[in-house]
Structure formats: C-alpha cells, structure tokens
Design a protein around this motif. Structure first.
Motif, PDB file in Angstrom:
ATOM      1  N   LEU A 212       0.828  -1.206   0.000  1.00  0.00           N
ATOM      2  CA  LEU A 212       0.000   0.000   0.000  1.00  0.00           C
ATOM      3  C   LEU A 212       0.865   1.261   0.000  1.00  0.00           C
ATOM      4  O   LEU A 212       0.598   2.215  -0.738  1.00  0.00           O
ATOM      5  CB  LEU A 212      -0.917  -0.010   1.223  1.00  0.00           C
ATOM      6  CG  LEU A 212      -1.958  -1.136   1.269  1.00  0.00           C
ATOM      7  CD1 LEU A 212      -2.703  -1.119   2.600  1.00  0.00           C
ATOM      8  CD2 LEU A 212      -2.938  -1.019   0.110  1.00  0.00           C
ATOM      9  N   VAL A 216       1.749   4.459  -3.229  1.00  0.00           N
ATOM     10  CA  VAL A 216       1.911   5.904  -3.180  1.00  0.00           C
ATOM     11  C   VAL A 216       3.247   6.301  -3.793  1.00  0.00           C
ATOM     12  O   VAL A 216       3.340   7.246  -4.588  1.00  0.00           O
ATOM     13  CB  VAL A 216       1.806   6.412  -1.725  1.00  0.00           C
ATOM     14  CG1 VAL A 216       2.043   7.916  -1.654  1.00  0.00           C
ATOM     15  CG2 VAL A 216       0.440   6.068  -1.142  1.00  0.00           C
ATOM     16  N   ARG A 278      -0.506  15.025   0.971  1.00  0.00           N
ATOM     17  CA  ARG A 278      -1.739  15.495   0.311  1.00  0.00           C
ATOM     18  C   ARG A 278      -1.534  16.868  -0.319  1.00  0.00           C
ATOM     19  O   ARG A 278      -1.967  17.114  -1.451  1.00  0.00           O
ATOM     20  CB  ARG A 278      -2.882  15.530   1.324  1.00  0.00           C
ATOM     21  CG  ARG A 278      -3.464  14.157   1.608  1.00  0.00           C
ATOM     22  CD  ARG A 278      -4.553  14.194   2.650  1.00  0.00           C
ATOM     23  NE  ARG A 278      -5.124  12.846   2.819  1.00  0.00           N
ATOM     24  CZ  ARG A 278      -5.782  12.451   3.895  1.00  0.00           C
ATOM     25  NH1 ARG A 278      -5.973  13.295   4.905  1.00  0.00           N
ATOM     26  NH2 ARG A 278      -6.260  11.225   3.969  1.00  0.00           N
ATOM     27  N   GLY A 373      -3.373  10.393  -7.204  1.00  0.00           N
ATOM     28  CA  GLY A 373      -3.294   9.308  -6.236  1.00  0.00           C
ATOM     29  C   GLY A 373      -2.543   9.683  -4.977  1.00  0.00           C
ATOM     30  O   GLY A 373      -2.785   9.111  -3.911  1.00  0.00           O
ATOM     31  N   PHE A 377      -4.529   8.733  -1.632  1.00  0.00           N
ATOM     32  CA  PHE A 377      -4.080   7.585  -0.852  1.00  0.00           C
ATOM     33  C   PHE A 377      -3.008   7.926   0.179  1.00  0.00           C
ATOM     34  O   PHE A 377      -2.387   7.028   0.747  1.00  0.00           O
ATOM     35  CB  PHE A 377      -3.549   6.505  -1.798  1.00  0.00           C
ATOM     36  CG  PHE A 377      -4.579   6.007  -2.770  1.00  0.00           C
ATOM     37  CD1 PHE A 377      -5.672   5.266  -2.328  1.00  0.00           C
ATOM     38  CD2 PHE A 377      -4.475   6.286  -4.121  1.00  0.00           C
ATOM     39  CE1 PHE A 377      -6.628   4.823  -3.220  1.00  0.00           C
ATOM     40  CE2 PHE A 377      -5.425   5.846  -5.024  1.00  0.00           C
ATOM     41  CZ  PHE A 377      -6.511   5.108  -4.579  1.00  0.00           C
ATOM     42  N   VAL A 380      -2.389   6.133   3.840  1.00  0.00           N
ATOM     43  CA  VAL A 380      -1.700   4.879   4.189  1.00  0.00           C
ATOM     44  C   VAL A 380      -0.374   5.163   4.890  1.00  0.00           C
ATOM     45  O   VAL A 380       0.166   4.289   5.575  1.00  0.00           O
ATOM     46  CB  VAL A 380      -1.464   4.005   2.946  1.00  0.00           C
ATOM     47  CG1 VAL A 380      -2.782   3.681   2.256  1.00  0.00           C
ATOM     48  CG2 VAL A 380      -0.494   4.660   1.979  1.00  0.00           C
TER      49      VAL A 380
END
Length: 403
Positions: A212, A216, A278, A373, A377, A380
């Motif tokens: 996961l 990223v 982010r 993405g 994501f 995670v």
C-alpha cells in the motif's frame, strides 16, 4: 535488532554520517548519467539497444534488494553498509569497460544490484536514526542524495566537456567516492541482531503494508521519471524551444526537488506526513495541469517546477513509513523500493509509448492523473507513525557502538 540506547550526541553523529552516505550514493548516479553518451559510443549501440541495456539496472536492483536484510542481519548494520556502499561505488567503473551490448547488460545488472542493496541498507539506517531522534529526517537524507547527484553530474559534465575518457573519469570518481563512503560508514549506527532473532528470508514477498505504501511511491516516482526523461523533449517538441532552454527545464526540475527535500523535514515535523503528501499531491496536479495546457515555455517550466516540488518528499516518507510499519524494516523498505524502482523503469517507456500513439500532452495527462493518487491515498502513510525516541545515556550493559 537489539534494543540499544544512544545519547543525543551519538544520534546526531549517526545522522550526519548516514547523510554523507546518501550523498555518496547519489554522486555515483550523477557521475554515470552524464557519461551515458560515451558509454553508448564505446559499445557501438543504437538508441534501442542502449535502452535495453539500461533496463538491466532496475532489473538488477529489483532482484537484489531482498538480500539486503539478510546481509545486514549476518554482518551488522555498519559492516553491511560499509561493504555494500563500496561495492556500489566501485561498480561505477564497469559500464565504461563494456565493449558490446552483452557485456554492458551484465555490467548494468551488477551496477543496479549493488545500487539496490546499498539503497535498502542506508534507508533502513536512516529510519532507525529517525526513530531515535523522534522527528522526520528522511526527506533531508534524500535531499543529500539529490545534492550528491547534482555534484556528481557537474563533475561528469566537466569531464565530458574536456573530452576525458570515461574509463579514467569513472576510475577516479570511484576511488574518491569509495574513500568518502567508507569514511562516513565509520560513524553510522552499528546495530546487531538479538541472539534469538531469526534471520530474514533471502527472498520474500513484501508485506501488505509495504504494498500500500509502495503504491503511493509508485505514483510519485512515475511522475519523477516522466519529468526527468521527457521534460526537455516536451519543451523542444511541443513548444519548439531551443535545446539549451529545454535542458534548463530538466535542471530546474532537479534543483526544485533537491531544495524541497532539504527543507522538507521541517514541513513534515510541523504538519505530519499525511497532510504534507496530500498538499504535495495538490501541487503536483496543479503542475501537471499547467504542463498540459501550456502554450508558452515559461508556463510549462513552472508546471514542471511545481511537479518537482509536489513529489519531492513522497518517496522519503514512503521509506520512513515502511521502516516504521513492522518488525523488519529492511524487508518492508526493500518491498517499497522494488515497487518504486519498477515505476521508474516503466515510466519513461510508457510515456514514450503513449506519445507515439497520441502525443506528449496526453502522456502528461496520465502523469497528472497518477499524481491525484498522492492526495487520495496519502492516508496509508499514517501506518508508519514513528515510535517514541530512544535517546538516553548508553547503558553499562551495552558496549559503546563507536569504532
């Protein structure tokens, strides 16, 4: 690894030492990148054959990375890194000695394998120092890698300008970087496995958490590889700029990433990994949109700069999250590194394939979509929350780890 307690001075010295190792690792990459045309001419290769040979770098790295944990367990962190960084720096000589495609493929496989193992070992040590200090340092360490790559590329550019034989250039660079790497390794952490600790498997699938986190990293490295290899072509072919301005765009992208990584730890310590990634994803998407709609070189160059700024700290934070996500940092880091290396391998060729079928604008639409993405994501990375710092005075029961 055994639960050793260090004082603050020891932790800081270990941080500077591993940062120097990162810079040496990057300098090897920068040195090689500038002399690829010489290597191509020396081996009498076409562009397609050269691309085929260079793919063996990522293939070798992917095959060897799982071995790094086993080597570290067998010899301890300091001795393992000392041997692996020397193997990496000395492997720089091999591509310049290859007279044909077959020998260059073999050389690039060894070159990539040594790069990958050293990469995992130094990142695992970086994660351990970060855990000791209780604050983010991985972005800065990768910034040192970028700085080393820039120094190596500058020296290589000078050697190419002087028309120096790459065999001599690589031999001198390998000797100097081996010395510097071994010197820095004297002060890295010397972690030893506990007596009852089972050695990691020679080869193992990465844990689910690493998959996961690696996803990223995949998005970030895809954007990085596409921008590094295609930014100059984009400006030259789509916006009809001069070769000099096109090259300056790539250099600017690299500088943006290096500076962002060097200052990134302060941002991460202030806002946390998830919010930082982010925000970086939002910047990368904005940069991608500017690239896609650019009608002027300045707009496209701004877009590539934003792309570099947005993705700069993602991979360091992915390595940090992997190292903190389970009991075996080397295995988790190897899993993430394998995924990111794979992304770096397929990105340039996939961008070229899409451009061949459509155009480069559509290719960078794909890059922009993957950059989304990062924002979606980023959560995670929360799984890699750092442990409490382990700073204290060395206990009497633990030998002094210094050489």
């Amino acid at each position: 690894m055994s639960d050793v307690v260090y004082d603050l001075r020891e932790a800081r010295r270990a941080r500077y030492a591993v940062a120097a190792v990162f810079a040496v690792h990057g300098a090897v990459t920068g040195s090689f990148a500038t002399r690829v045309p010489w290597v191509q001419d020396h081996a009498s290769l076409s562009a397609g054959q050269l691309g085929f040979a260079l793919a063996f770098t990522a293939f070798g790295a992917s095959c060897s990375m799982p071995l790094a944990g086993r080597i570290t367990h067998r010899f301890g962190s300091r001795a393992a890194l000392r041997g692996l960084i020397a193997l990496w720096t000395l492997s720089l000589v091999l591509p310049s000695l290859a007279p044909n495609l077959l020998t260059l493929c073999l050389s690039m496989f060894v070159y990539g394998a040594s790069a990958g193992m050293a990469d995992v070992a130094m990142n695992a040590l970086g994660v351990e120092v970060e855990r000791m200090l209780g604050k983010s340092i991985m972005s800065g360490l990768h910034g040192m890698w970028s700085a080393g790559a820039l120094i190596g590329s500058a020296a290589g550019t000078l050697a190419a300008h002087l028309r120096a034989d790459a065999r001599l250039h690589f031999a001198l660079a390998a000797a100097a970087l081996t010395f510097l790497g071994l010197l820095a390794c004297r002060w890295v952490l010397d972690l030893q496995p506990a007596e009852d600790e089972e050695p990691p498997p020679r080869f193992a699938l990465p844990p689910k958490s690493a998959l996961l986190i690696g996803a990223v990293g995949f998005c970030a490295v895809f954007a990085e590889g596409a921008s590094l290899d295609w930014s100059a072509v984009y400006l030259r072919d789509r916006l009809e700029t001069s070769a000099g301005l096109a090259a300056a765009c790539t250099t600017g992208f690299m500088l943006t990433m290096a500076v962002a990584r060097l200052v990134g730890d302060a941002v991460v310590n202030r806002f946390g990994a998830v919010r930082t990634v982010r925000a970086g994803g939002a910047l990368a998407v904005a940069g991608g949109l500017l690239i896609v709609v650019a009608g002027h070189p300045a707009v496209a160059m701004t877009g590539f700069a934003l792309m570099g700024l947005g993705i700069a700290v993602v991979v360091p934070l992915c390595f940090a999250a992997a190292g903190h996500s389970g009991p075996n940092p080397s295995q988790a880091i190897a899993g993430v590194a394998t995924i990111t290396y794979t992304s770096g391998l397929i990105a340039p060729s996939l961008i070229g394939g899409v451009a061949q079928a459509t155009n480069l604008t559509v290719s960078f639409m794909l890059v922009t979509a993957l950059a989304c993405g990062l924002a979606v994501f980023a959560g995670v990375l929360r799984a890699g929350a750092r442990d409490r710092p382990r700073i204290g005075r060395p206990t009497a029961a633990v030998p002094d780890p210094r050489p």
